[in-house]
Design a protein around this motif. Sequence first.
Motif, PDB file in Angstrom:
ATOM      1  N   THR A  53       4.621   1.247  -4.962  1.00 55.69           N
ATOM      2  CA  THR A  53       3.904  -0.104  -4.753  1.00 55.69           C
ATOM      3  C   THR A  53       4.271  -0.998  -5.341  1.00 55.69           C
ATOM      4  O   THR A  53       4.476  -0.734  -6.583  1.00 55.69           O
ATOM      5  CB  THR A  53       2.266   0.299  -4.429  1.00 55.69           C
ATOM      6  N   GLU A  95       0.934  -0.946  -0.104  1.00 57.02           N
ATOM      7  CA  GLU A  95      -0.029   0.057  -0.015  1.00 57.02           C
ATOM      8  C   GLU A  95       0.838   1.281  -0.090  1.00 57.02           C
ATOM      9  O   GLU A  95       1.908   1.215   0.443  1.00 57.02           O
ATOM     10  CB  GLU A  95      -1.030   0.019   1.361  1.00 57.02           C
ATOM     11  N   SER A  96       0.403   2.319  -0.524  1.00 60.94           N
ATOM     12  CA  SER A  96       1.038   3.573  -0.826  1.00 60.94           C
ATOM     13  C   SER A  96       1.547   4.036   0.500  1.00 60.94           C
ATOM     14  O   SER A  96       0.511   4.330   1.455  1.00 60.94           O
ATOM     15  CB  SER A  96       0.301   4.411  -1.415  1.00 60.94           C
TER      16      SER A  96
END
Length: 204
Positions: free
Chosen positions: A59, A41-42
């Motif tokens: 990501t 996840e970012s």
Amino acid sequence: MHVDILLYDGFDELDAVGPYEVFQTAGAFGADCAARLVTLESTDSVTASHGLRVGVDGTLGNGDALETGPDVLLVPGGGWSDASKPGAGMEAERGEIPEAVAAHADRGGVVAGVCTGGMLLARAGVLDGRRAVTHASALDDLRATDAVVTEARFVDDGDVLTAGGVTSGLDLALHLVERECGVDAADRVAREIEYERRSDPAGK
């Protein structure tokens, strides 16, 4: 060879940064080799097991010329024994990283685990019936899976590679450089980082 090194809170610093330096140094010397530090996840940064905060490049699977994902997905270990704290044990319980590993393998990509990152590969099912190793502290846990435990510095089982504890990730990374880019490239990187290679994998 493009390598994505998948980070998570509690990963062991050298498990990831050692191979990263090997791959990037090979690329700087002209080999077709590059690495990125990625997460699922970012996020801007991840906190490793000894407190080092590491910035990430993006990501998994997202980036220039990565429509089909990286050639190699490398998963570091760290923090396996206590799943209540950030680390590989917690990530195994969460399940997202094992799912990502399985998906990458299903697409035909190479997967590699350093230290107890190998346990996340085991949880993904990609070590079933395959020769593998992990950190000495987790070998009994690996024996409880369907992996064929091989007590070696690192193991090359074709599209699945694993390394023992921490510094063995350097040997695995140098082996991958040799396998994909040639022995001269790997030897030049080893000289540059002043590292004495252990270059004979188990599993071949």
